[in-house]
Write an enzyme that holds these catalytic residues in place. Structure first.
Site, PDB file in Angstrom:
ATOM      1  N   HIS A  76     -10.596  10.473  -9.134  1.00  0.00           N
ATOM      2  CA  HIS A  76      -9.647  11.497  -8.676  1.00  0.00           C
ATOM      3  C   HIS A  76     -10.247  12.886  -8.853  1.00  0.00           C
ATOM      4  O   HIS A  76     -11.053  13.098  -9.753  1.00  0.00           O
ATOM      5  CB  HIS A  76      -8.363  11.456  -9.526  1.00  0.00           C
ATOM      6  CG  HIS A  76      -7.530  10.225  -9.327  1.00  0.00           C
ATOM      7  ND1 HIS A  76      -7.758   9.296  -8.344  1.00  0.00           N
ATOM      8  CD2 HIS A  76      -6.442   9.781 -10.014  1.00  0.00           C
ATOM      9  CE1 HIS A  76      -6.845   8.343  -8.437  1.00  0.00           C
ATOM     10  NE2 HIS A  76      -6.042   8.602  -9.436  1.00  0.00           N
TER      11      HIS A  76
ATOM     12  N   CYS B 207      -3.339   8.539 -15.224  1.00  0.00           N
ATOM     13  CA  CYS B 207      -4.735   8.926 -14.953  1.00  0.00           C
ATOM     14  C   CYS B 207      -4.910  10.417 -14.687  1.00  0.00           C
ATOM     15  O   CYS B 207      -5.765  11.077 -15.291  1.00  0.00           O
ATOM     16  CB  CYS B 207      -5.272   8.118 -13.778  1.00  0.00           C
ATOM     17  SG  CYS B 207      -4.193   8.103 -12.334  1.00  0.00           S
TER      18      CYS B 207
END
EC number: 1.2.1.11
Lengths: 342, 342
Positions: free
Chosen positions: A243, A130
């Site tokens: 994130h 990710c």
């Protein structure tokens, strides 16, 4: 009428699996037959797809000979066991685990960056980690204009990076703390609510954790620069989803901020979010649920004449995992490279 | 029996003021008379010190001619107005605001780094910004061994950096979110609970915010290196107390990790917290309430042969503000440089 495929989601009940299901519906992916696979403990569960209920089956019961595309997100161990079998049976596997990412025979693909790599697969295509996907999407437009010489990145990774259970744990911990109780830990080694800690993946002999080395090695592979200089510090923060990353870049020549902004504004998968007056920049709560990686705070690095600083937030379940996998499959279709087996 | 001083705390009811009160008691600071000063709305409040209740008075009612030492933490505007008056009346002011930090005639002091600077004051000594103090304490032992050429830092700053009210706001926001309600914002422009955002101080024309420029300029002044290359990205995170920082350092020569660790282990104000096996490193919940800056994850920078990476957490109300101010006062006393006025 476009062709339609027999698609299996491996790990259908997890955080990424759930997102895959939503994305396939939302993007109207050409599906003839959808097979939901999971571990034995999820067998028999029913999940909804386009208004229809579908039974979750055991991975071991899947007949990969009847499947054209597998979107795998059931962990590295499961992928190692089943992805080669699915590929051997003629299916194309887009694998979200780390099992095959650094395998030289497996392409590691971010469609905005290295779409051509997807076409050279031999049955398995790896979806990057990710944090790597988010960073790659944001940096590639700059790298194409002027090669990046060095990346120093510090991450702010949400609980969802450790799955739905971890998100729940952070909420429970927060509740306990607000009630003056001790928070309990399970998914994470330390309390995450109102706290943070360096990413809890195993460290190598140089003191870098696995998550950090993924950012180093995967970015090199995706960018096709085997000696790209990258150093990462990965940190878990008490954010539920999405994130963020503080990224310092070094180039060989000065990189004008205006030019960087124009490139980012024109880049696929990137949305520039900047309002200096309002101090308004990418935030995880705004990145959550969005396809684009939000990028802002693009500024000349005060400490280096050829440096740039930038900041990003991105939904790591979506673009950082499920969406990127679906985009890889769509890319194959658009290049007539996803076959419907007889 | 050591000499004892007439000490005033300016801004006694704030987060740092409360901590100052605790520290003066805990460290048995030689006090003859303690005067608690605050804004008009706090006048009449009673605070406890060594079992005695003390009335809070208005700053405008203070008679600085009868005060030897002022520990000021009531904001830049108040300090600008009152610190020169107190100094003119012969008191020494240790000022926690940013009002005088970059004034060339005012020493900016971290006792572990540049104690000698404190002695050259002309009535006012400035206490650096919290993030700067924490970073300076951790980097100075390395810088003394081998000059640092460049610092790239990303911060993870807790709510308490914006005061007690901000800590309360984050808790209330978390509670609202857990109950499925919209969080309200007041101290911060955006919700901080389960979210994060770049530090909300005003940006300069280069896109750096005030908090970041404090790290740049104050570190240069404290280290006495006017052209030290520093770039900072400051970020507020939903932690209640204690700041963390991911720091990348560049030297002229390679810096052995073992050597760095030894220097840090021996350094005043630093506690090395590292257990690679257990993935145990500095965390804000463990730094909270501690005097030492917790440092760990010291490792060779993979991206630069002369680079080091490290990670720290420190209590920014304590060492990042109140403790540093008290230590400056103690330093003056130990050097017989704090006078008791007639």
């Amino acid at each position: 009428m476009p062709e339609a495929y027999r698609v299996a989601i491996m790990g259908a009940t997890g955080a990424v699996g759930t997102e895959l299901l939503e994305l396939l519906e939302e993007r109207n992916f050409p599906i003839k037959d959808l097979i939901l696979l999971a571990s034995p403990r999820s067998v028999g569960k029913e999940l909804m797809f386009k208004g229809q209920s579908i039974n979750v089956k055991a991975i071991s019961d899947a007949n990969f000979a009847d499947i054209d595309l597998v979107l795998a997100s059931a962990g590295g161990g499961i992928s190692k066991e089943w992805a080669p079998r699915a590929a051997a049976a003629g299916a194309v596997v887009v694998d979200n685990s780390s099992a095959f990412r650094m395998d030289p025979s497996v392409p590691l693909v971010v469609p905005e960056v290295n779409p051509e790599a997807a076409l050279s697969h031999t049955g398995i295509i790896a979806n990057p980690n990710c944090t790597t996907i988010l960073m790659s999407v944001a940096l590639w437009p700059l790298h194409q204009c002027q090669p990046i010489r060095r990346i120093i990145v510090a991450t702010y990774q949400s609980a969802s990076g450790a799955g739905a259970r971890a998100m729940e744990e952070v909420k429970q911990q927060a509740q306990a703390i607000l009630q003056g109780k001790e928070p309990s830990t399970n998914a994470f080694p330390y309390p995450l609510a109102f706290n943070l800690f360096p990413h809890n993946s195993p460290l190598n002999e140089h003191g870098y954790c696995q998550e950090e080395m993924k950012m180093v090695n995967e970015t090199r592979k995706i960018f096709g620069v085997s000696d790209l200089r990258v150093s990462a510090t990965c940190v878990r923060v008490p954010v539920l989803r999405a994130h963020s990353e503080a990224i310092n870049l070094e180039f060989s020549q000065p990189f004008e901020v205006d030019k960087a902004l124009k490139l980012l504004q024109a880049a696929a998968g990137v949305k520039v979010v900047e309002d200096w007056q309002a101090n308004y920049f990418p935030m995880p709560i705004e990145a959550s649920g969005q396809d684009d990686v939000l990028v802002g705070r693009v500024r000349r690095d005060l400490s280096h004449e050829c440096g740039l600083e930038l900041w990003l937030s991105g939904d790591q379940i979506r673009k950082g995992a499920a969406l990127n996998a679906v985009q890889i499959a769509e890319l194959l279709i658009s290049k007539q490279a996803l076959k419907i087996k007889a």
